[in-house]
Design a protein around this motif. Structure first.
Motif, PDB file in Angstrom:
ATOM      1  N   VAL B  67       0.846  -1.196   0.000  1.00  0.00           N
ATOM      2  CA  VAL B  67       0.000   0.000   0.000  1.00  0.00           C
ATOM      3  C   VAL B  67       0.883   1.248   0.000  1.00  0.00           C
ATOM      4  N   GLU B  68       0.666   2.082  -0.996  1.00  0.00           N
ATOM      5  CA  GLU B  68       1.374   3.363  -1.056  1.00  0.00           C
ATOM      6  C   GLU B  68       0.508   4.421  -0.364  1.00  0.00           C
ATOM      7  N   CYS B  69       1.104   5.187   0.519  1.00  0.00           N
ATOM      8  CA  CYS B  69       0.335   6.217   1.219  1.00  0.00           C
ATOM      9  C   CYS B  69       0.995   7.578   0.999  1.00  0.00           C
ATOM     10  N   ASN B  70       0.187   8.534   0.573  1.00  0.00           N
ATOM     11  CA  ASN B  70       0.647   9.923   0.516  1.00  0.00           C
ATOM     12  C   ASN B  70       0.149  10.662   1.743  1.00  0.00           C
ATOM     13  N   VAL B  71       0.990  11.514   2.292  1.00  0.00           N
ATOM     14  CA  VAL B  71       0.549  12.259   3.472  1.00  0.00           C
ATOM     15  C   VAL B  71       0.834  13.745   3.270  1.00  0.00           C
ATOM     16  N   THR B  72       0.084  14.547   4.003  1.00  0.00           N
ATOM     17  CA  THR B  72       0.376  15.974   4.076  1.00  0.00           C
ATOM     18  C   THR B  72       0.690  16.300   5.524  1.00  0.00           C
ATOM     19  N   THR B  77       2.275  17.697  13.187  1.00  0.00           N
ATOM     20  CA  THR B  77       2.381  16.269  12.887  1.00  0.00           C
ATOM     21  C   THR B  77       3.618  15.993  12.051  1.00  0.00           C
ATOM     22  N   SER B  78       4.398  14.984  12.460  1.00  0.00           N
ATOM     23  CA  SER B  78       5.589  14.598  11.700  1.00  0.00           C
ATOM     24  C   SER B  78       5.369  13.221  11.068  1.00  0.00           C
ATOM     25  N   TYR B  79       6.280  12.848  10.183  1.00  0.00           N
ATOM     26  CA  TYR B  79       6.232  11.491   9.626  1.00  0.00           C
ATOM     27  C   TYR B  79       6.216  10.448  10.741  1.00  0.00           C
ATOM     28  N   ASP B  80       7.050  10.692  11.739  1.00  0.00           N
ATOM     29  CA  ASP B  80       7.132   9.724  12.842  1.00  0.00           C
ATOM     30  C   ASP B  80       5.786   9.548  13.544  1.00  0.00           C
ATOM     31  N   ASP B  81       5.052  10.652  13.695  1.00  0.00           N
ATOM     32  CA  ASP B  81       3.745  10.550  14.361  1.00  0.00           C
ATOM     33  C   ASP B  81       2.804   9.659  13.571  1.00  0.00           C
ATOM     34  N   ILE B  82       2.799   9.877  12.248  1.00  0.00           N
ATOM     35  CA  ILE B  82       1.888   9.079  11.413  1.00  0.00           C
ATOM     36  C   ILE B  82       2.342   7.621  11.406  1.00  0.00           C
ATOM     37  N   ALA B  83       3.645   7.429  11.302  1.00  0.00           N
ATOM     38  CA  ALA B  83       4.178   6.066  11.298  1.00  0.00           C
ATOM     39  C   ALA B  83       3.812   5.347  12.593  1.00  0.00           C
ATOM     40  N   GLU B  84       3.949   6.048  13.679  1.00  0.00           N
ATOM     41  CA  GLU B  84       3.634   5.474  14.980  1.00  0.00           C
ATOM     42  C   GLU B  84       2.197   4.972  14.996  1.00  0.00           C
ATOM     43  N   ARG B  85       1.304   5.800  14.449  1.00  0.00           N
ATOM     44  CA  ARG B  85      -0.118   5.464  14.463  1.00  0.00           C
ATOM     45  C   ARG B  85      -0.389   4.241  13.578  1.00  0.00           C
ATOM     46  N   LEU B  86       0.237   4.206  12.395  1.00  0.00           N
ATOM     47  CA  LEU B  86      -0.006   3.101  11.462  1.00  0.00           C
ATOM     48  C   LEU B  86       0.647   1.807  11.952  1.00  0.00           C
ATOM     49  N   ALA B  87       1.857   1.914  12.478  1.00  0.00           N
ATOM     50  CA  ALA B  87       2.635   0.715  12.826  1.00  0.00           C
ATOM     51  C   ALA B  87       1.978  -0.106  13.928  1.00  0.00           C
ATOM     52  N   GLY B  88       1.109   0.538  14.697  1.00  0.00           N
ATOM     53  CA  GLY B  88       0.460  -0.179  15.783  1.00  0.00           C
ATOM     54  C   GLY B  88      -0.495  -1.263  15.322  1.00  0.00           C
ATOM     55  N   ALA B  93       2.467  -5.374   8.256  1.00  0.00           N
ATOM     56  CA  ALA B  93       3.625  -6.271   8.397  1.00  0.00           C
ATOM     57  C   ALA B  93       4.926  -5.502   8.301  1.00  0.00           C
ATOM     58  N   SER B  94       4.952  -4.483   7.449  1.00  0.00           N
ATOM     59  CA  SER B  94       6.150  -3.650   7.373  1.00  0.00           C
ATOM     60  C   SER B  94       5.739  -2.238   7.005  1.00  0.00           C
ATOM     61  N   LEU B  95       6.555  -1.284   7.388  1.00  0.00           N
ATOM     62  CA  LEU B  95       6.240   0.116   7.132  1.00  0.00           C
ATOM     63  C   LEU B  95       7.531   0.878   6.921  1.00  0.00           C
ATOM     64  N   ARG B  96       7.626   1.558   5.793  1.00  0.00           N
ATOM     65  CA  ARG B  96       8.851   2.309   5.491  1.00  0.00           C
ATOM     66  C   ARG B  96       8.483   3.683   4.955  1.00  0.00           C
ATOM     67  N   LEU B  97       9.302   4.654   5.272  1.00  0.00           N
ATOM     68  CA  LEU B  97       9.199   5.971   4.651  1.00  0.00           C
ATOM     69  C   LEU B  97      10.130   5.955   3.447  1.00  0.00           C
ATOM     70  N   VAL B  98       9.600   6.347   2.285  1.00  0.00           N
ATOM     71  CA  VAL B  98      10.425   6.242   1.070  1.00  0.00           C
ATOM     72  C   VAL B  98      10.449   7.567   0.321  1.00  0.00           C
TER      73      VAL B  98
END
Lengths: 388, 162
Positions: B67-72, B77-88, B93-98
């Motif tokens: 799944v490709e996700c675009n964020v604003t 809010t930082s990338y880390d905040d969004i990642a934290e929310r999704l990774a939970g 299974a995996s999550l990367r910022l690219v």
């Protein structure tokens, strides 16, 4: 009307060929062929496939239709890269005149014997060693003088062993370090001692350095880089061991111009040129596969440590082999042939008795660690059970 | 290679090497190996151990999607905040910022296509900072973590060679 007297078989083997015995490992090969589940430590080639980039380059050359002969001496692009590559061993050879690319180092060694040995010439062969040297000398009608190295020297060639064998009367000396079958390497002092002997007694040297890249402690030392040795030395190397390209059959010789000219005389009439596809693979190997070589070397080194540890824990005596991918332990009980055969029958583990590699190998076993760690672990477990 | 790097390299190659074999291969004592691994685990260098399984051979075979996700982002809010929310979410299974056309590359695994779809539409898309998702269902897998999937190749070398 039938003839009174039978003519001898016109296709009977020549005396030259008949005088060369079959390889000592053939008997084991036939035994193992009838067994399932053999774990083999008897293999003298890498368990890795050739680096993927080298394989791709070979395929690419085929698709582009590069299927002609090359220059007798090999593609100049390849010879230039070989010249550059061997500078790491302090070797300096002119790619135009002093390098010959061959179908494996084996062809280069055979071409050297035929180019340099006259009937009756004596060739000293340091042993135990790769099995081709003695037959090669005999095919060239030379006389073999065996120079057994000694377990107490950890199978390093010394002035003392050369003198004990009477090697000063030889015309040529053939040796191989890092060594197959012992895994021994020679450091700078040891090489200097052999070089001095060869200078003192005016011997030419054929140095098989096919395992040079697989040196685990210190750097490989080439005898051709010793003072006064370049003019009397032929160095053999190739892609089989370092680049895991055995089946592609590509090696090379480095030698003074006059020697390459004589060897090329043999090579151009027997081989014409080394396999073209393999030469393209080799160019890619030299340009871009250094990290593959480093990775394979790391793996071999770990396995070497593993096997040496296991043998030590079992109480099997083995000196710390520091090159190639072999260890050369003493055969428990002393009779290496009986041990190797019984081990194969009882536990389906293949090892090679040391005397298959000539003088000095008696009572020892060659074990190759060019196998996966899983296979090595299985083999060591079985050997441990066998000697219990 | 230092001891830590050497051990990591070996464990990344095969996490099932025994401490004894690791000690044999590296020339270290077993105790030194155990301590080094304990440190790698406690400092978070080694996050876990896992078999590399061919998904086609799992029963039932899970459904997986890239799944490709675009964020604003905004000030709070930082990338880390969004990642934290999704990774939970356990489905992730995996999550990367690219870098490139989208921001997060996420691998989602669930028991059915419906579950994957519902997860993306109900849990991922509604996150306020996520402006767009593109879901690619994974059709086949050939290689993962350096391992090729398939039957493996037998050692076809001669048992004895000089």
């Amino acid at each position: 009307m039938s003839r009174e007297r039978e003519r001898p078989d016109p296709l009977a083997p020549s005396q030259r060929v008949a005088s060369v015995p079959e390889s000592g490992i053939r008997r084991f090969f036939e035994l193992a062929a009838e067994m399932d589940d053999v774990v083999s430590l008897g293999v003298g080639e890498p368990d890795f496939a050739a680096p993927y980039r080298a394989r791709e380059a070979a395929i690419d050359s085929l698709q582009r239709g590069k299927t002609s002969y090359t220059a007798n001496r090999g593609m100049s692009e390849l010879r230039e890269r070989i010249a550059e590559r061997v500078t790491r061993y302090d070797l300096d050879y002119d790619p135009e005149r002093e390098i010959l690319v061959t179908a494996g180092a084996s062809e280069a060694i055979d071409a050297a014997f035929r180019a340099l040995v006259d009937p009756g010439d004596t060739v000293a062969v340091a042993q135990p060693s790769y099995v081709s040297y003695e037959p090669g000398v005999r095919f060239a009608d030379g006389e073999v003088l065996r120079v057994p190295t000694r377990a107490e020297d950890e199978f390093v060639l010394t002035r003392e062993t050369l003198e004990a064998a009477g090697a000063e009367r030889a015309d040529l000396l053939v040796y191989c370090y890092p060594n197959n079958p012992t895994g021994a390497t020679m450091d700078a002092d040891e090489v200097a001692e052999v070089a001095a002997f060869c200078r003192d007694h005016d011997l030419g040297v054929l140095a098989d350095e096919i395992y040079a890249a697989l040196t685990y402690e210190g750097e490989h030392v080439s005898i051709a880089a010793q003072p006064g040795m370049r003019e009397r030395t032929v160095v053999f190397n190739g892609f089989s061991k370092a680049y895991a390209m055995t089946g592609l059959r590509l090696g090379y010789a480095l030698a003074p111009e006059r020697v390459v000219e004589s060897m090329n005389r043999v090579h151009q009439y027997t081989m014409l040129s080394a396999p073209t596809t393999a030469q393209y693979a080799a160019i890619e190997a030299l340009d871009n596969c250094g990290s593959d070589v480093a990775e394979m070397r790391t793996q071999y080194d770990r396995r070497r440590n593993f096997v040496l540890s296991r043998l030590d824990e079992m109480g099997i005596d083995c000196f710390e082999a520091t090159g190639a991918f072999y260890v050369f332990p003493e055969a428990p009980g002393g009779d290496a042939n009986a041990f190797a055969e019984d081990l194969l029958q009882a536990e389906q583990v293949a090892v090679v008795p040391g005397d298959a590699f000539g003088a000095g190998g008696d009572g020892h076993l060659r074990m190759s660690y060019a196998s996966s760690l899983d296979d090595l672990r299985t083999a060591m477990d079985r050997i441990e059970r066998f000697i219990d | 290679m230092d001891e830590r790097a050497e051990l990591l390299d070996l464990l990344r190659e095969n996490a099932r090497y025994s401490t004894t074999d690791l000690a044999r291969m590296t020339g270290e004592s077993e105790q030194a190996v155990e301590e080094a691994i304990a440190t790698l685990e406690s400092d978070g260098t080694i996050a876990g151990y896992q078999a590399v399984v061919d998904p086609a051979k799992r029963e039932p075979e899970p459904v997986r999607a890239h799944v490709e996700c675009n964020v604003t982002l905004d000030r709070e809010t930082s990338y880390d905040d969004i990642a934290e929310r999704l990774a939970g979410f356990p489905e992730v299974a995996s999550l990367r910022l690219v870098s490139g056309d989208y921001d997060f590359a996420m691998e989602v695994e669930a028991d059915s296509m419906g579950e994957v779809s519902r997860f993306v539409s109900e849990k991922v898309a509604p996150v306020p900072e996520i402006t767009q998702t593109v879901t690619h269902y994974i059709m086949d897998a050939y290689k993962r973590a350096g391992h090729r999937f398939g039957d493996g190749e037998a050692d076809d070398r001669l048992a004895y060679s000089p």
